[in-house]
Scaffold this motif. Structure first.
Motif, PDB file in Angstrom:
ATOM      1  N   CYS A 123       0.845  -1.192   0.000  1.00 55.16           N
ATOM      2  CA  CYS A 123       0.000   0.000   0.000  1.00 55.16           C
ATOM      3  C   CYS A 123       0.881   1.243   0.000  1.00 55.16           C
ATOM      4  O   CYS A 123       1.877   1.308   0.729  1.00 55.16           O
ATOM      5  CB  CYS A 123      -0.925   0.009   1.228  1.00 55.16           C
ATOM      6  SG  CYS A 123      -1.890   1.526   1.441  1.00 55.16           S
ATOM      7  N   ILE A 175      -9.332  -6.205   3.558  1.00 51.03           N
ATOM      8  CA  ILE A 175     -10.259  -5.184   4.067  1.00 51.03           C
ATOM      9  C   ILE A 175     -11.701  -5.649   3.904  1.00 51.03           C
ATOM     10  O   ILE A 175     -12.544  -5.434   4.779  1.00 51.03           O
ATOM     11  CB  ILE A 175     -10.031  -3.850   3.341  1.00 51.03           C
ATOM     12  CG1 ILE A 175      -8.659  -3.279   3.694  1.00 51.03           C
ATOM     13  CG2 ILE A 175     -11.122  -2.833   3.704  1.00 51.03           C
ATOM     14  CD1 ILE A 175      -8.262  -2.069   2.878  1.00 51.03           C
ATOM     15  N   SER A 185     -12.423   4.146   8.041  1.00 54.63           N
ATOM     16  CA  SER A 185     -11.515   3.571   7.045  1.00 54.63           C
ATOM     17  C   SER A 185     -10.043   3.777   7.381  1.00 54.63           C
ATOM     18  O   SER A 185      -9.224   2.866   7.193  1.00 54.63           O
ATOM     19  CB  SER A 185     -11.819   4.154   5.662  1.00 54.63           C
ATOM     20  OG  SER A 185     -13.059   3.673   5.200  1.00 54.63           O
ATOM     21  N   PHE A 189      -7.658   0.583   7.394  1.00 54.91           N
ATOM     22  CA  PHE A 189      -6.485   0.442   6.535  1.00 54.91           C
ATOM     23  C   PHE A 189      -5.259   0.051   7.348  1.00 54.91           C
ATOM     24  O   PHE A 189      -4.422  -0.746   6.898  1.00 54.91           O
ATOM     25  CB  PHE A 189      -6.206   1.762   5.794  1.00 54.91           C
ATOM     26  CG  PHE A 189      -7.240   2.116   4.753  1.00 54.91           C
ATOM     27  CD1 PHE A 189      -7.893   1.143   4.032  1.00 54.91           C
ATOM     28  CD2 PHE A 189      -7.558   3.444   4.511  1.00 54.91           C
ATOM     29  CE1 PHE A 189      -8.849   1.467   3.072  1.00 54.91           C
ATOM     30  CE2 PHE A 189      -8.505   3.778   3.554  1.00 54.91           C
ATOM     31  CZ  PHE A 189      -9.154   2.792   2.838  1.00 54.91           C
TER      32      PHE A 189
END
Length: 313
Positions: A123, A175, A185, A189
């Motif tokens: 990510c 997720i 969120s 994450f």
């Protein structure tokens, strides 16, 4: 060829949608070598807009049927529902989350993709270098929120981090395994883990329109985050309750001893009322904290959908 899905939640963003599309397309056209093996697609989420946002989506879909897709809700379900819908409908090998107002600079996408394809990260997130241009009060409360939640939560939230990020399919699938109705969120994450790095950028004004986030909405959103990712408020409520129970026992002992040694004495009613009101306020505050958590449990047990789709292309 791999696919990059761009999730773009929108609420009353009619003037910004075409500007956003042109800006992102320019980034892809200006970097043909980096994106030569990448097919990109847009997944716009219409969160119950009352303006012509959906009309703009339809226009773009008619012009670019293989590239532009959209999901339109039956009403406004909120930002988190929009993000959840985007993640659930995105099919790309890489998935990006972006704001349509261009405060998330699309010029970072080439560098984000490079870092993922190097294989060192799952990510690539983004964070603002500062909060220049924001009201002082909002910036102050934002800093206070991050300082507080990082002290009371096991999940660390990066200050000034944006939802804007590019993720691998593996991370997105992780997720999606979190089915909770109440979502924050930024915390999710980080909770799922995976190797993440951040790119910094300077804060930029909106491309068009006005923000739909009021100070009160942001404050409520911060409360949601604390409740979702920490049980410390419950522990504080328990500690305060236990402390005042202990103090009340001491008070009872003092009253009994005073009665035995000195007999009846006239006490001040003002001090008594003050103490009663103070303790009553503490009790109500603790009940409010507990009630907030119970309310979250209540919403979870209903198993209602996070959103309802009215139209999809």
């Amino acid at each position: 060829m791999k696919t990059m899905s761009l999730i773009v939640p929108c609420y009353n963003e009619e003037p910004t949608v075409p500007i956003f599309f042109e800006a992102v397309e320019k980034v892809f056209n200006d970097n043909p070598i980096i994106f030569k093996d990448i097919h990109h697609e847009y997944l716009f989420i219409n969160d119950g807009s009352s303006d012509a946002t959906l009309t703009e989506f339809r226009k773009l879909h008619e012009l670019h049927p293989d590239t532009v897709h959209y999901v339109s809700f039956s009403r406004n379900f909120g930002k988190e529902a929009g993000l959840a819908a985007g993640l659930q409908h995105a099919t790309g090998d890489y998935v990006a989350v972006m704001d349509v107002d261009l405060q998330d600079p699309p010029e970072l996408l080439p560098e984000m993709l490079k870092k993922l394809e190097d294989g060192n990260y799952d990510c690539v997130g983004t964070m603002r270098e500062d909060r220049k241009g924001e009201p002082f009060i909002r910036s102050l409360f934002s800093k206070s929120f991050y300082a507080l939640i990082n002290k009371i939560s096991k999940v660390q939230i990066i200050p000034n981090a944006r939802d804007y990020r590019l993720m691998t399919r593996q991370m997105v699938d992780a997720i999606l395994e979190l089915p909770e109705y109440n979502r924050f969120s930024k915390g999710i994450f980080n909770w799922v883990g995976f190797r993440t790095t951040y790119l910094k950028f300077e804060n930029a004004p909106r491309a068009a329109g006005e923000t739909h986030w009021s100070f009160w909405q942001l404050f409520n959103y911060s409360i949601e985050a604390i409740v979702d990712f920490s049980d410390v408020p419950l522990k504080i409520a328990t500690f305060i309750g236990g402390l005042f129970a202990f103090l009340s026992i001491i008070g009872i002992i003092i009253v009994i001893v005073r009665k035995i040694l000195f007999g009846n004495s006239v006490g001040g009613w003002a001090s008594l009322v003050t103490i009663m009101l103070f303790i009553g306020g503490i009790q109500l505050s603790c009940l409010g904290i507990i009630g907030n958590y119970i309310g979250k449990i209540y919403l979870e047990t209903k198993h209602r959908p996070q959103y309802i789709i009215q139209e999809k292309k």
